[in-house]
Scaffold this motif. Sequence first.
Motif, PDB file in Angstrom:
ATOM      1  N   ALA A  27       1.003  -0.900  -0.195  1.00  0.00           N
ATOM      2  CA  ALA A  27       0.132   0.137   0.350  1.00  0.00           C
ATOM      3  C   ALA A  27       0.833   1.446  -0.020  1.00  0.00           C
ATOM      4  CB  ALA A  27      -0.888  -0.054   1.406  1.00  0.00           C
ATOM      5  N   ALA A  28       2.076   0.947   0.950  1.00  0.00           N
ATOM      6  CA  ALA A  28       3.166   1.724   0.993  1.00  0.00           C
ATOM      7  C   ALA A  28       3.470   3.084  -0.641  1.00  0.00           C
ATOM      8  CB  ALA A  28       4.192   1.905   1.910  1.00  0.00           C
ATOM      9  N   GLY A  29       3.603   1.786  -1.155  1.00  0.00           N
ATOM     10  CA  GLY A  29       4.579   1.285  -3.015  1.00  0.00           C
ATOM     11  C   GLY A  29       3.286   2.110  -3.583  1.00  0.00           C
ATOM     12  N   ALA A  30       1.704   1.901  -3.567  1.00  0.00           N
ATOM     13  CA  ALA A  30       0.439   2.543  -4.208  1.00  0.00           C
ATOM     14  C   ALA A  30       0.480   3.656  -3.687  1.00  0.00           C
ATOM     15  CB  ALA A  30      -0.328   1.924  -3.774  1.00  0.00           C
ATOM     16  N   GLY A  31       0.612   4.265  -2.322  1.00  0.00           N
ATOM     17  CA  GLY A  31       0.121   5.378  -2.278  1.00  0.00           C
ATOM     18  C   GLY A  31       1.780   6.163  -3.044  1.00  0.00           C
ATOM     19  N   PHE A  32       2.877   6.012  -2.618  1.00  0.00           N
ATOM     20  CA  PHE A  32       3.931   6.592  -3.542  1.00  0.00           C
ATOM     21  C   PHE A  32       3.613   6.838  -4.328  1.00  0.00           C
ATOM     22  CE2 PHE A  32       7.759   7.330  -5.751  1.00  0.00           C
ATOM     23  CZ  PHE A  32       8.526   8.059  -5.346  1.00  0.00           C
ATOM     24  N   TYR A  33       3.240   5.828  -5.534  1.00  0.00           N
ATOM     25  CA  TYR A  33       3.092   6.119  -7.105  1.00  0.00           C
ATOM     26  C   TYR A  33       1.638   7.103  -6.931  1.00  0.00           C
ATOM     27  CZ  TYR A  33       0.452   6.085 -11.254  1.00  0.00           C
ATOM     28  OH  TYR A  33      -0.139   6.214 -12.094  1.00  0.00           O
ATOM     29  N   PHE A  34       0.559   7.417  -6.554  1.00  0.00           N
ATOM     30  CA  PHE A  34      -0.172   8.298  -6.139  1.00  0.00           C
ATOM     31  C   PHE A  34       0.010   9.739  -5.667  1.00  0.00           C
ATOM     32  CE2 PHE A  34      -2.863   4.343  -6.516  1.00  0.00           C
ATOM     33  CZ  PHE A  34      -3.381   4.652  -7.558  1.00  0.00           C
ATOM     34  N   SER A  35       0.941   9.676  -5.153  1.00  0.00           N
ATOM     35  CA  SER A  35       1.335  11.019  -4.396  1.00  0.00           C
ATOM     36  C   SER A  35       2.650  11.936  -5.572  1.00  0.00           C
ATOM     37  CB  SER A  35       2.496  10.800  -2.990  1.00  0.00           C
ATOM     38  OG  SER A  35       3.481  10.384  -3.604  1.00  0.00           O
ATOM     39  N   LEU A  36       2.498  11.392  -6.351  1.00  0.00           N
ATOM     40  CA  LEU A  36       3.682  12.053  -8.039  1.00  0.00           C
ATOM     41  C   LEU A  36       3.234  12.510  -8.517  1.00  0.00           C
ATOM     42  CD1 LEU A  36       5.504   8.679  -9.205  1.00  0.00           C
ATOM     43  CD2 LEU A  36       6.214  10.614  -7.694  1.00  0.00           C
ATOM     44  N   ASP A  37       3.202  14.070  -8.979  1.00  0.00           N
ATOM     45  CA  ASP A  37       3.321  14.842 -10.174  1.00  0.00           C
ATOM     46  C   ASP A  37       2.829  15.140 -11.454  1.00  0.00           C
ATOM     47  OD1 ASP A  37       5.618  15.593  -9.698  1.00  0.00           O
ATOM     48  OD2 ASP A  37       5.555  17.202  -9.859  1.00  0.00           O
ATOM     49  N   LEU A  72      11.157  -3.647   0.684  1.00  0.00           N
ATOM     50  CA  LEU A  72      11.609  -3.207  -1.011  1.00  0.00           C
ATOM     51  C   LEU A  72      11.347  -3.868  -1.987  1.00  0.00           C
ATOM     52  CD1 LEU A  72      13.020  -0.774  -2.531  1.00  0.00           C
ATOM     53  CD2 LEU A  72      15.417  -2.547  -2.226  1.00  0.00           C
ATOM     54  N   PHE A  73      10.452  -5.264  -2.816  1.00  0.00           N
ATOM     55  CA  PHE A  73       9.932  -5.740  -3.383  1.00  0.00           C
ATOM     56  C   PHE A  73       8.724  -5.526  -3.057  1.00  0.00           C
ATOM     57  CE2 PHE A  73       7.356  -9.394  -4.591  1.00  0.00           C
ATOM     58  CZ  PHE A  73       7.813  -9.497  -6.137  1.00  0.00           C
ATOM     59  N   CYS A  74       8.275  -5.388  -1.932  1.00  0.00           N
ATOM     60  CA  CYS A  74       6.805  -5.492  -1.955  1.00  0.00           C
ATOM     61  C   CYS A  74       6.503  -3.008  -2.527  1.00  0.00           C
ATOM     62  CB  CYS A  74       6.342  -5.722   0.032  1.00  0.00           C
ATOM     63  SG  CYS A  74       6.040  -6.946   0.262  1.00  0.00           S
ATOM     64  N   LEU A  75       7.142  -2.573  -1.607  1.00  0.00           N
ATOM     65  CA  LEU A  75       6.890  -1.340  -2.081  1.00  0.00           C
ATOM     66  C   LEU A  75       6.800  -1.399  -3.932  1.00  0.00           C
ATOM     67  CD1 LEU A  75       9.119   0.723  -0.289  1.00  0.00           C
ATOM     68  CD2 LEU A  75       7.026   0.957  -0.386  1.00  0.00           C
ATOM     69  N   SER A  76       7.893  -1.942  -4.583  1.00  0.00           N
ATOM     70  CA  SER A  76       7.593  -2.211  -5.819  1.00  0.00           C
ATOM     71  C   SER A  76       6.649  -2.656  -7.010  1.00  0.00           C
ATOM     72  CB  SER A  76       9.136  -2.642  -6.555  1.00  0.00           C
ATOM     73  OG  SER A  76       9.204  -4.013  -6.159  1.00  0.00           O
ATOM     74  N   LEU A  77       5.985  -3.832  -5.817  1.00  0.00           N
ATOM     75  CA  LEU A  77       5.254  -4.570  -6.367  1.00  0.00           C
ATOM     76  C   LEU A  77       3.832  -3.251  -6.419  1.00  0.00           C
ATOM     77  CD1 LEU A  77       4.179  -7.115  -7.273  1.00  0.00           C
ATOM     78  CD2 LEU A  77       3.875  -7.572  -4.907  1.00  0.00           C
ATOM     79  N   GLY A  78       3.769  -2.410  -5.280  1.00  0.00           N
ATOM     80  CA  GLY A  78       2.684  -1.928  -4.890  1.00  0.00           C
ATOM     81  C   GLY A  78       3.039  -0.421  -5.936  1.00  0.00           C
ATOM     82  N   PHE A  79       4.104   0.220  -6.058  1.00  0.00           N
ATOM     83  CA  PHE A  79       4.524   0.786  -6.732  1.00  0.00           C
ATOM     84  C   PHE A  79       3.737   0.609  -8.852  1.00  0.00           C
ATOM     85  CE2 PHE A  79       6.500   3.545  -9.634  1.00  0.00           C
ATOM     86  CZ  PHE A  79       7.268   4.498  -9.182  1.00  0.00           C
ATOM     87  N   GLY A  80       4.112  -0.558  -9.117  1.00  0.00           N
ATOM     88  CA  GLY A  80       4.048  -0.994 -10.544  1.00  0.00           C
ATOM     89  C   GLY A  80       2.759  -0.926 -10.315  1.00  0.00           C
ATOM     90  N   ALA A  81       1.292  -1.788  -9.331  1.00  0.00           N
ATOM     91  CA  ALA A  81       0.017  -1.551  -9.695  1.00  0.00           C
ATOM     92  C   ALA A  81      -0.093  -0.563  -9.826  1.00  0.00           C
ATOM     93  CB  ALA A  81      -0.295  -2.502  -7.463  1.00  0.00           C
ATOM     94  N   GLY A  82      -0.373   0.680  -9.087  1.00  0.00           N
ATOM     95  CA  GLY A  82      -0.392   1.459  -9.279  1.00  0.00           C
ATOM     96  C   GLY A  82      -0.574   2.332 -11.180  1.00  0.00           C
ATOM     97  N   SER A  86      -2.987   2.565 -13.395  1.00  0.00           N
ATOM     98  CA  SER A  86      -4.043   3.916 -13.582  1.00  0.00           C
ATOM     99  C   SER A  86      -3.634   4.113 -14.894  1.00  0.00           C
ATOM    100  CB  SER A  86      -2.563   4.881 -13.103  1.00  0.00           C
ATOM    101  OG  SER A  86      -2.786   6.017 -13.971  1.00  0.00           O
ATOM    102  N   HIS A  87      -2.807   3.305 -15.430  1.00  0.00           N
ATOM    103  CA  HIS A  87      -3.028   2.331 -17.064  1.00  0.00           C
ATOM    104  C   HIS A  87      -4.305   2.105 -18.070  1.00  0.00           C
ATOM    105  CE1 HIS A  87       1.275   4.454 -18.313  1.00  0.00           C
ATOM    106  NE2 HIS A  87       0.762   4.356 -17.527  1.00  0.00           N
ATOM    107  N   THR A  88      -4.413   1.194 -17.475  1.00  0.00           N
ATOM    108  CA  THR A  88      -5.441   0.220 -17.626  1.00  0.00           C
ATOM    109  C   THR A  88      -7.410   0.840 -17.186  1.00  0.00           C
ATOM    110  OG1 THR A  88      -5.861  -0.955 -15.248  1.00  0.00           O
ATOM    111  CG2 THR A  88      -4.943  -1.838 -17.260  1.00  0.00           C
ATOM    112  N   ALA A  89      -7.045   2.267 -16.719  1.00  0.00           N
ATOM    113  CA  ALA A  89      -8.709   2.185 -15.661  1.00  0.00           C
ATOM    114  C   ALA A  89      -8.922   3.487 -17.232  1.00  0.00           C
ATOM    115  CB  ALA A  89      -8.407   3.265 -14.740  1.00  0.00           C
TER     116      ALA A  89
END
Length: 90
Positions: A27-37, A72-82, A86-89
Amino acid sequence: MPILHHLSLPFLAQYHRWILWLPFFIAAGAGFYFSLDHEPSMAFAILPTIITAALLVVFSKREYLRLFLIPLFCLSLGFGAGILRSHTAG
């Protein structure tokens, strides 16, 4: 007894609860993705996850390195999921 070893004893004693932290890191990885500008490219969805997975395989015998690489793997997994979501939505 070194201070770092003394401080790590309670953490190491709770090893059976470490798996409970994995959803937090995803969730932190996904949250990091959604915090990007800005929106990163699709390569950032796949490459960090592949790299950390490869490092986990290569360094699977080193316990302390695994303790760093699994979150770190879980962070990158959440980031990639975000990114993928986003691309599929559309």
